[in-house]
Design an enzyme around this catalytic site. Sequence first.
Site, PDB file in Angstrom:
ATOM      1  N   ILE A  29       0.818  -1.213   0.000  1.00 46.26           N
ATOM      2  CA  ILE A  29       0.000   0.000   0.000  1.00 46.26           C
ATOM      3  C   ILE A  29       0.858   1.271   0.000  1.00 46.26           C
ATOM      4  O   ILE A  29       0.390   2.340  -0.381  1.00 46.26           O
ATOM      5  CB  ILE A  29      -0.958  -0.031   1.222  1.00 46.26           C
ATOM      6  CG1 ILE A  29      -2.200   0.805   0.956  1.00 46.26           C
ATOM      7  CG2 ILE A  29      -0.269   0.377   2.503  1.00 46.26           C
ATOM      8  CD1 ILE A  29      -3.311   0.559   1.971  1.00 46.26           C
ATOM      9  N   ASN A  83      11.767  -8.379   6.841  1.00 44.28           N
ATOM     10  CA  ASN A  83      12.118  -7.586   8.019  1.00 44.28           C
ATOM     11  C   ASN A  83      11.811  -8.449   9.243  1.00 44.28           C
ATOM     12  O   ASN A  83      10.852  -9.218   9.229  1.00 44.28           O
ATOM     13  CB  ASN A  83      11.298  -6.295   8.076  1.00 44.28           C
ATOM     14  CG  ASN A  83      11.684  -5.330   6.982  1.00 44.28           C
ATOM     15  OD1 ASN A  83      12.824  -5.300   6.551  1.00 44.28           O
ATOM     16  ND2 ASN A  83      10.732  -4.542   6.522  1.00 44.28           N
ATOM     17  N   GLY A  89      12.621  -3.131  11.868  1.00 46.76           N
ATOM     18  CA  GLY A  89      11.686  -2.588  10.889  1.00 46.76           C
ATOM     19  C   GLY A  89      10.437  -3.389  10.596  1.00 46.76           C
ATOM     20  O   GLY A  89       9.686  -3.018   9.719  1.00 46.76           O
ATOM     21  N   GLN A  90      10.193  -4.509  11.301  1.00 49.10           N
ATOM     22  CA  GLN A  90       8.956  -5.246  11.029  1.00 49.10           C
ATOM     23  C   GLN A  90       7.800  -4.610  11.782  1.00 49.10           C
ATOM     24  O   GLN A  90       7.828  -4.504  12.993  1.00 49.10           O
ATOM     25  CB  GLN A  90       9.098  -6.722  11.434  1.00 49.10           C
ATOM     26  CG  GLN A  90       7.855  -7.548  11.094  1.00 49.10           C
ATOM     27  CD  GLN A  90       7.994  -9.017  11.467  1.00 49.10           C
ATOM     28  OE1 GLN A  90       9.048  -9.461  11.918  1.00 49.10           O
ATOM     29  NE2 GLN A  90       6.935  -9.769  11.299  1.00 49.10           N
ATOM     30  N   HIS A  96       6.180 -11.893   6.091  1.00 41.66           N
ATOM     31  CA  HIS A  96       5.914 -11.502   4.704  1.00 41.66           C
ATOM     32  C   HIS A  96       7.238 -11.157   4.048  1.00 41.66           C
ATOM     33  O   HIS A  96       8.116 -10.569   4.670  1.00 41.66           O
ATOM     34  CB  HIS A  96       4.959 -10.310   4.645  1.00 41.66           C
ATOM     35  CG  HIS A  96       5.351  -9.183   5.538  1.00 41.66           C
ATOM     36  ND1 HIS A  96       5.125  -9.195   6.898  1.00 41.66           N
ATOM     37  CD2 HIS A  96       5.987  -8.014   5.272  1.00 41.66           C
ATOM     38  CE1 HIS A  96       5.591  -8.085   7.430  1.00 41.66           C
ATOM     39  NE2 HIS A  96       6.137  -7.351   6.468  1.00 41.66           N
TER      40      HIS A  96
HETATM   41  P1  AMP Z   1       6.999  -4.491   7.672  1.00 41.41           P
HETATM   42  O1  AMP Z   1       7.562  -3.196   8.151  1.00 41.41           O
HETATM   43  O2  AMP Z   1       8.044  -5.419   7.126  1.00 41.41           O
HETATM   44  O3  AMP Z   1       6.122  -5.155   8.706  1.00 41.41           O
HETATM   45  O4  AMP Z   1       6.127  -4.112   6.434  1.00 41.41           O
HETATM   46  C1  AMP Z   1       4.750  -3.997   6.449  1.00 41.41           C
HETATM   47  C2  AMP Z   1       4.363  -3.539   5.074  1.00 41.41           C
HETATM   48  O5  AMP Z   1       2.964  -3.716   4.921  1.00 41.41           O
HETATM   49  C3  AMP Z   1       4.645  -2.049   4.808  1.00 41.41           C
HETATM   50  O6  AMP Z   1       5.487  -1.932   3.658  1.00 41.41           O
HETATM   51  C4  AMP Z   1       3.258  -1.451   4.572  1.00 41.41           C
HETATM   52  O7  AMP Z   1       3.258  -0.443   3.594  1.00 41.41           O
HETATM   53  C5  AMP Z   1       2.458  -2.675   4.144  1.00 41.41           C
HETATM   54  N1  AMP Z   1       1.029  -2.597   4.388  1.00 41.41           N
HETATM   55  C6  AMP Z   1       0.417  -2.223   5.539  1.00 41.41           C
HETATM   56  N2  AMP Z   1      -0.914  -2.288   5.403  1.00 41.41           N
HETATM   57  C7  AMP Z   1      -1.149  -2.721   4.134  1.00 41.41           C
HETATM   58  C8  AMP Z   1      -2.329  -2.986   3.373  1.00 41.41           C
HETATM   59  N3  AMP Z   1      -3.559  -2.813   3.897  1.00 41.41           N
HETATM   60  N4  AMP Z   1      -2.203  -3.414   2.102  1.00 41.41           N
HETATM   61  C9  AMP Z   1      -0.964  -3.581   1.563  1.00 41.41           C
HETATM   62  N5  AMP Z   1       0.194  -3.352   2.228  1.00 41.41           N
HETATM   63  C10 AMP Z   1       0.099  -2.919   3.484  1.00 41.41           C
END
Ligand code: AMP
Length: 104
Positions: A29, A83, A89-90, A96
């Site tokens: 997103i 991450n 950074g997670q 994922h």
């Molecule tokens: P992390 O920091 O590795 O946990 O990354 C989480 C990722 O999820 C970030 O890059 C966000 O931009 C992404 N994210 C959060 N909410 C959504 C959503 N509803 N749809 C798609 N991506 C998302």
Amino acid sequence: MTIFKKIIDGEIPAEKYYEDDLCIAIKDINPQDEVHFLVIPKKEIKTIFDMSEDDEKLVGHLHFVWAKVAKDLGLEWCKMNFNVWEKWGQEVMHIHLHVLGNFK
Ligand code: AMP
């Protein structure tokens, strides 16, 4: 429940690039590059450190899927990363793979 579980369950919409019984691939997103997608297992595992031996095949499958999606999108260059934990950074505590890439 994390936001990713809600996406997997269809409670929140997402732009899906791929789905099978084990995982989904969705557009991030908040893209950090020309292309940024996430490959998310349907099984809820908090961090890569919470995997059990039973998850070995699943994690291999995630790699198969990210490469397939990157190829199908026609990426010329890409990198992937996990991450791990807030400290590194997670944000979403459901593992994922991030894939960032460019067409040229
Ligand atoms: P992390 O920091 O590795 O946990 O990354 C989480 C990722 O999820 C970030 O890059 C966000 O931009 C992404 N994210 C959060 N909410 C959504 C959503 N509803 N749809 C798609 N991506 C998302």
